[in-house]
Design a protein around this motif. Structure first.
Motif, short mmCIF file in Angstrom:
data_model
loop_
_atom_site.label_atom_id
_atom_site.label_comp_id
_atom_site.label_asym_id
_atom_site.label_seq_id
_atom_site.Cartn_x
_atom_site.Cartn_y
_atom_site.Cartn_z
N ASP A 513 0.83 -1.21 0.00
CA ASP A 513 0.00 0.00 0.00
C ASP A 513 0.87 1.26 0.00
O ASP A 513 0.51 2.26 -0.61
CB ASP A 513 -0.95 0.00 1.20
CG ASP A 513 -2.07 -1.01 1.03
OD1 ASP A 513 -2.21 -1.52 -0.11
OD2 ASP A 513 -2.79 -1.31 1.99
N ARG A 514 2.00 1.18 0.70
CA ARG A 514 2.90 2.33 0.73
C ARG A 514 3.35 2.66 -0.69
O ARG A 514 3.52 3.82 -1.04
CB ARG A 514 4.11 2.01 1.62
CG ARG A 514 5.06 3.15 1.85
CD ARG A 514 5.82 2.98 3.18
NE ARG A 514 6.20 1.60 3.48
CZ ARG A 514 7.33 1.03 3.04
NH1 ARG A 514 8.16 1.71 2.29
NH2 ARG A 514 7.61 -0.21 3.36
N TYR A 515 3.54 1.66 -1.52
CA TYR A 515 3.98 1.89 -2.90
C TYR A 515 2.80 1.94 -3.88
O TYR A 515 2.99 1.83 -5.10
CB TYR A 515 4.99 0.83 -3.32
CG TYR A 515 6.35 1.06 -2.70
CD1 TYR A 515 7.03 2.27 -2.89
CD2 TYR A 515 6.96 0.08 -1.93
CE1 TYR A 515 8.27 2.48 -2.32
CE2 TYR A 515 8.21 0.29 -1.35
CZ TYR A 515 8.86 1.50 -1.55
OH TYR A 515 10.08 1.71 -0.99
N GLU A 516 1.61 2.04 -3.35
CA GLU A 516 0.41 2.19 -4.18
C GLU A 516 0.31 1.11 -5.26
O GLU A 516 -0.07 1.37 -6.40
CB GLU A 516 0.37 3.59 -4.82
CG GLU A 516 0.35 4.71 -3.79
CD GLU A 516 0.77 6.06 -4.37
OE1 GLU A 516 0.52 6.28 -5.57
OE2 GLU A 516 1.35 6.86 -3.62
N VAL A 517 0.69 -0.09 -4.90
CA VAL A 517 0.69 -1.19 -5.87
C VAL A 517 -0.75 -1.58 -6.22
O VAL A 517 -1.60 -1.69 -5.34
CB VAL A 517 1.43 -2.41 -5.29
CG1 VAL A 517 1.26 -3.63 -6.20
CG2 VAL A 517 2.90 -2.09 -5.09
N LYS A 518 -1.00 -1.75 -7.52
CA LYS A 518 -2.33 -2.17 -7.95
C LYS A 518 -2.29 -3.53 -8.63
O LYS A 518 -3.15 -4.36 -8.43
CB LYS A 518 -2.93 -1.13 -8.90
CG LYS A 518 -3.24 0.14 -8.14
CD LYS A 518 -4.05 1.13 -8.94
CE LYS A 518 -4.34 2.34 -8.08
NZ LYS A 518 -3.10 3.00 -7.59
N THR A 519 -1.26 -3.74 -9.47
CA THR A 519 -1.19 -5.00 -10.21
C THR A 519 0.11 -5.72 -9.88
O THR A 519 1.18 -5.11 -9.91
CB THR A 519 -1.28 -4.74 -11.72
OG1 THR A 519 -2.44 -3.96 -11.97
CG2 THR A 519 -1.35 -6.04 -12.50
N ILE A 520 -0.03 -6.99 -9.54
CA ILE A 520 1.12 -7.79 -9.16
C ILE A 520 1.21 -8.98 -10.11
O ILE A 520 0.20 -9.63 -10.38
CB ILE A 520 0.96 -8.32 -7.71
CG1 ILE A 520 0.79 -7.15 -6.73
CG2 ILE A 520 2.13 -9.21 -7.31
CD1 ILE A 520 0.40 -7.56 -5.32
N VAL A 521 2.40 -9.25 -10.61
CA VAL A 521 2.61 -10.46 -11.41
C VAL A 521 3.63 -11.32 -10.69
O VAL A 521 4.64 -10.82 -10.19
CB VAL A 521 3.13 -10.12 -12.83
CG1 VAL A 521 3.32 -11.39 -13.63
CG2 VAL A 521 2.15 -9.20 -13.54
N THR A 522 3.34 -12.61 -10.58
CA THR A 522 4.27 -13.50 -9.88
C THR A 522 4.28 -14.85 -10.57
O THR A 522 3.28 -15.25 -11.19
CB THR A 522 3.86 -13.67 -8.41
OG1 THR A 522 4.78 -14.58 -7.79
CG2 THR A 522 2.46 -14.21 -8.25
N PHE A 523 5.42 -15.55 -10.48
CA PHE A 523 5.44 -16.90 -11.08
C PHE A 523 5.22 -17.99 -10.03
O PHE A 523 5.24 -19.16 -10.33
CB PHE A 523 6.72 -17.15 -11.89
CG PHE A 523 8.00 -17.09 -11.10
CD1 PHE A 523 8.42 -18.17 -10.34
CD2 PHE A 523 8.79 -15.96 -11.16
CE1 PHE A 523 9.60 -18.11 -9.63
CE2 PHE A 523 9.99 -15.89 -10.46
CZ PHE A 523 10.39 -16.97 -9.69
N CYS A 524 5.01 -17.59 -8.79
CA CYS A 524 4.78 -18.59 -7.74
C CYS A 524 3.27 -18.71 -7.49
O CYS A 524 2.63 -17.76 -7.05
CB CYS A 524 5.49 -18.19 -6.46
SG CYS A 524 5.12 -19.33 -5.10
N PRO A 525 2.67 -19.88 -7.76
CA PRO A 525 1.24 -20.04 -7.57
C PRO A 525 0.80 -19.86 -6.12
O PRO A 525 -0.35 -19.47 -5.87
CB PRO A 525 0.96 -21.48 -8.01
CG PRO A 525 2.07 -21.80 -8.94
CD PRO A 525 3.27 -21.07 -8.40
N HIS A 526 1.71 -20.11 -5.18
CA HIS A 526 1.36 -19.93 -3.77
C HIS A 526 1.23 -18.44 -3.45
O HIS A 526 0.30 -18.02 -2.78
CB HIS A 526 2.40 -20.63 -2.88
CG HIS A 526 2.46 -22.10 -3.16
ND1 HIS A 526 1.70 -23.01 -2.48
CD2 HIS A 526 3.17 -22.81 -4.08
CE1 HIS A 526 1.95 -24.23 -2.96
NE2 HIS A 526 2.83 -24.13 -3.93
N CYS A 527 2.19 -17.64 -3.95
CA CYS A 527 2.11 -16.19 -3.78
C CYS A 527 0.87 -15.66 -4.50
O CYS A 527 0.13 -14.83 -3.99
CB CYS A 527 3.35 -15.50 -4.36
SG CYS A 527 4.90 -15.99 -3.59
#
Lengths: 691, 251
Positions: A513-527
């Protein structure tokens, strides 16, 4: 009203009375469970009831047994209309559908009764043969009530046969009804009756057959509450109340308020479970589809998801009557206890007395059991609650898990790596961090969430680099958190340590939230699953995309400059990750990505695939627990993947990567294991081919 | 049995340390703190002793700044009954000054047993426990790897070079606990953490003795220089041997 009608009325009233008493008793036991609202999204629940319940979609996942069951179930629905007439007729002889229905409709109804009885008879015969002659492995096991099943099947068969004998004997004994009540629409009764016309005593025989049928119906009805066949009553209700196919995101662990002033965290006994968990116990008919799909059970571990549910019911049936002071309930376990035994039984708990710690820690949380259950039982929910009970109340867990918890506390990673080394993989790759971007007044479009595996594991770091190269090649405006990335706590949550999880998750949300993140992409299905589906419980709302889907989108938009020269023809197979597949229904994106990156690919599927895919063995925190019993799950899975003849096993999860790589090494096979992003990165224009 | 355990809050040893601006302390940046490992084992040993013999009370005492209360809370979450915080701006290096403060707190506590970790993992001096025993005039056994109590007598085992010695001593007594006494200190359950919030924790100024030893300067060890590749295969062997003889001087 004749004497026979009065006798019938007495029997019917007694039977219905006992049945309703037992149902009320069972409903009152459910109140022992904790309360939980399951009335939300009625339209979705009704859709589940129609598809999973009435259309039998989940039971039909297994063709043979599924079709047999569906035949009995549909037959049951149709024949119940006839049964109602038969019972009413016993009290009120003047009543018949014939009198109230137009004749063609009535004829059709009679035909349906005769034909469905054949369908049921055929199905029941096959099911009996399978039980007695060739029982599949899943119908064996010490928690299975096999005799009950045989009794039930015999009763059903007898019910069908007495429909015909009653009809046939009516035809034979009463010539006056032959012309109007028999004919093409009752082929079997009519045919049977014609054979019996010359035999004396058919009138009495008809009454006997009628009574036998009615008594079987009423007997069957009252046997249900005492047997696993209670599912006849509860499973449609269970399907409606279940969340395993929605409403809501599937696979999400229960939210937990850690500030609540409670004596008990998670569950140790049935009264800590919700009423829905207890209804699951009523609905299990011990078919064993869950246990047959369980990777732990398949490889010889002590866990059987069916036993978890059966034990929950057994413990409820022990504890609830004792609490209610119902020591004399016919058929309840408490009946066999004296006062001393009752006291001892009250001292039991579900945990330890019924379900052992070893069973609970064997679970990989792969959701295969939940996916298979034809009546939408949530075995995993019970396991998760019991794990929470173990860890949060008693601090009980396998000793090798303690360093994992301690490292999560100290290093914000399950492994004891220094947080300062988290972004070492990015040295020299010109990848900005959010801190750097913010310092320049930029707000990146995408956060590339690397995850602890991707940050610290040497093999997984190659996936990280491959995916970063794809993002760079597609000119995506992305950044990483670098040293500010911390574990979101999912491994702790899956291992029952909700306290540690919430501490880590809240810290992560604070950073995002501090970095105002809106969209996250990850290759780890658990994350991916944790941040996308479970963070909303703690107020973290982001669009989280798995890299398989993200790469597919980039390909759709022609943003990835791929090498179009064809090169060597490869045979490749893909291993479904549980948290991508069963948890999030992402099946086609990784496959499409592979096929589009390598147009000349020969793609082969393993025997167990997609929603039936076998877990790699690392889920549910099993990555951090030693696998001491039975065959190793990753070896079982790797054998299956290697048997496809593939040169390459593609994965889309860093945990699966470790497990498959170890499996291939153990089998000493010359098969490479690649993440889908590595396959794509190897095809980037201007890069050396890796695949 | 009434047991006191003296515990110290130390920096997590897995961290990458930097020297603080004053040149005599470790910089706080990016450092996590926890109970010293040996002290954790001492708490575990105290809890196990009371569990084995039934009843009793475990008091944990820690000297240091306010943050030391977090460490005391952890011991309470593990199962200790009450905590005492001896407040000091910082933990001095001088073990004797600390020992005097601890002894002042311990002397009227009527403890049957006082436990310390063998050493604190940060300063590694290993003297405070023995000094407290001396100040209180108690029998002292250091580096205990097995401990039990029978009535008014205690027995302890110590690992010595090539063997084990078994000692007996009258209570009250003071022991410092070595690795090996417990396999692993228990992990505090959430129930324990919640209960710890309600347990008594008394905070009072530490009566530190005169500080006669202090840190003048701290230095990080020199960074290891990068390795050197001499060559490949059999051809490189003579050169490697020459370097090992002349430069490394190990052959």
């Amino acid at each position: 009203m004749s004497g026979q009608n009065i006798a019938f009325l007495i029997v019917l009233t007694a039977a219905l009375g006992l049945f309703s008493y037992n149902i009320q008793r069972l409903v009152s036991y459910l109140r022992l469970g904790t309360s939980e609202n399951r009335l939300d999204h009625p339209e979705r629940r009704t859709w589940n009831l129609i598809t999973i319940g009435f259309a039998q979609t989940k039971i039909l996942r297994e063709r043979g047994a599924g079709l047999s069951h569906a035949s009995v179930f549909w037959g049951f629905l149709v024949l119940t209309a006839g049964t109602a007439e038969i019972l009413l007729h016993g009290v009120w002889p003047a009543f018949s559908y014939e009198a109230i229905l137009p004749r063609p409709l009535w004829q059709l109804f009679m035909l349906s009764q005769e034909l469905f009885a054949v369908v049921v008879l055929v199905a029941v015969s096959w099911l009996l043969w399978r039980r007695l002659v060739a029982p599949p492995k899943r119908l064996q096991g010490k928690e299975v009530h096999g005799l009950e099943a045989v009794i039930i099947l015999c009763v059903i068969a007898s019910l069908m046969l007495t429909i015909y004998t009653t009809g046939g004997l009516e035809y034979a004994s009463d010539p006056s009804v032959r012309a109007t009540q028999f004919g093409w629409f009752r082929p079997i009764s009519t045919g049977l009756g014609a054979l019996l016309t010359s035999i004396p005593g058919t009138h009495v025989a008809h009454d006997v057959s009628y009574w036998l049928h009615a008594l079987l119906v009423l007997g069957f009805l009252n046997f249900l509450p005492y047997s696993k066949h209670l599912h006849v009553v509860s499973s449609l209700i269970n399907v409606w109340f279940s969340n395993t196919s929605g409403p809501g995101q599937i696979g999400v662990m229960r939210a937990m308020d850690l500030d609540a002033e409670v004596e008990q965290f998670g569950a140790s006994d049935v009264d800590h479970l919700s009423w829905k968990n207890l209804l699951d116990g009523y609905s299990c008919t011990e078919c064993g589809r869950c246990t047959a799909a369980c990777p732990a059970n398949i490889t010889g571990k002590p866990l059987s998801p069916r036993k978890i549910v059966v034990d929950t019911r057994r413990r409820l049936m022990e504890k609830a009557p004792l609490l209610a002071g119902e020591l004399d309930v016919p058929g309840s376990a408490a009946l066999f206890l004296d006062a001393e035994g009752g006291k001892a039984a009250l001292g039991n708990v579900l945990l330890d007395n019924y379900i052992t710690e070893d069973e609970l820690w064997a679970c990989t949380s792969c959701r295969a059991c939940v996916t298979e259950c034809p009546v939408s039982i949530d075995q995993l929910d019970i396991i998760n609650e019991l794990r929470r009970g173990l860890v949060l109340n008693e601090g009980r867990f396998p000793e090798e898990v303690q360093p994992t918890f301690e490292s999560l506390e100290k290093n914000a990673s399950p492994w004891a790596f220094s947080p300062a080394d988290r972004a070492q993989w990015s040295d020299g790759l010109n990848i900005p961090t959010y801190a750097e971007a913010f310092a320049e007044g930029r707000r990146p479009d995408i956060l590339f969430w690397v995850g602890c595996m991707g940050s610290f594991d040497d093999r997984a770091k190659k996936i990280t680099v491959a995916f970063a190269r794809i993002l760079q090649a597609a000119n995506i405006d992305f950044a990483i958190l670098g040293q500010e990335e911390t574990c979101h706590g999912d491994p702790a949550r899956r291992l029952g340590n909700e306290y540690l999880y919430q501490m880590l998750a809240k810290g992560t949300i604070e950073t995002l939230d501090r970095y105002e993140v809106k969209t996250i992409v990850t290759f780890c299905p658990h994350c991916f699953h944790q941040m996308g589906n479970e963070f909303p419980q703690l107020g973290g709302n982001y669009e989280v995309v798995h890299h398989s889907t993200y790469i597919e989108r980039l390909m759709d938009a022609n943003l990835i400059p791929l090498n179009t020269e064809h090169g060597q023809r490869l045979t490749m197979t893909y291993h479904d990750s549980c948290y991508l597949g069963r948890y999030n229904a992402v099946y086609s994106a990784p496959r499409e990505t592979l096929k589009r990156a390598l147009p000349v690919l020969t793609f082969v599927e393993p025997a167990r695939t997609e929603s039936r895919g076998l877990c790699c063995g690392a889920g549910g925190g099993r990555m951090f627990v030693d696998e001491k019993v039975g065959k190793r799950i990753n070896v079982e899975r790797t054998e299956e993947l290697v048997a496809t003849g593939a040169d390459v096993i593609a994965v889309a999860c860093p945990f699966c990567m470790t497990m498959m790589t170890d499996g291939v090494a153990k089998l000493e096979k010359d098969v490479s294991v690649l993440d889908i992003s590595e396959v794509v990165a190897g095809q980037l224009l201007g890069s050396a081919r890796t695949a | 049995m009434k047991i006191a355990v003296c515990i110290k809050r130390v920096a997590d040893m897995g961290a990458r340390f930097q020297i603080g601006a004053d040149g005599t302390s470790v910089s706080d940046a990016g450092i996590k703190y926890d109970m010293s490992d040996f002290d954790e084992w001492a708490v575990e040993a105290a809890l196990q002793l009371n569990e084995k013999h039934g009843g009793g009370e475990v008091t944990v005492i820690s000297l240091g700044p306010d943050a030391a209360q977090e460490t005391i809370r952890k011991a309470l979450a593990m199962g200790a009954d009450k905590g005492v915080h001896l407040k000091a701006d910082r933990i001095p290096f001088d073990g004797f000054a600390i020992a005097e403060a601890l002894a002042a707190e311990l002397k009227d506590g009527a403890y049957d047993l006082i436990l310390f970790g063998r050493i604190a993992v940060d300063s590694a001096a290993g003297v405070t426990g023995a000094m407290v025993a001396e100040l209180l005039g108690l029998p002292c056994v250091t580096a205990v790897s097995k401990l039990d109590v029978n009535g008014a007598m205690g027995t302890a085992e110590r690992q010595v070079e090539g063997g084990v010695e078994t000692l007996s001593f009258p209570l009250p007594a003071l022991c410092t606990i070595d690795q090996g006494l417990v396999t692993q200190a228990r992990y505090p359950s959430l129930k324990g953490i919640m209960a710890a919030k309600k347990k008594p924790l008394e905070s009072k100024p530490a009566q530190l003795g005169a500080i006669s030893v202090s840190v003048r300067k701290m230095e990080l060890p020199p960074e290891r220089s990068a390795g050197r590749i001499v060559g490949e295969g059999a051809a490189a062997v003579p050169e490697l041997i020459r370097l090992l003889q002349t430069e490394a001087k190990v052959l």
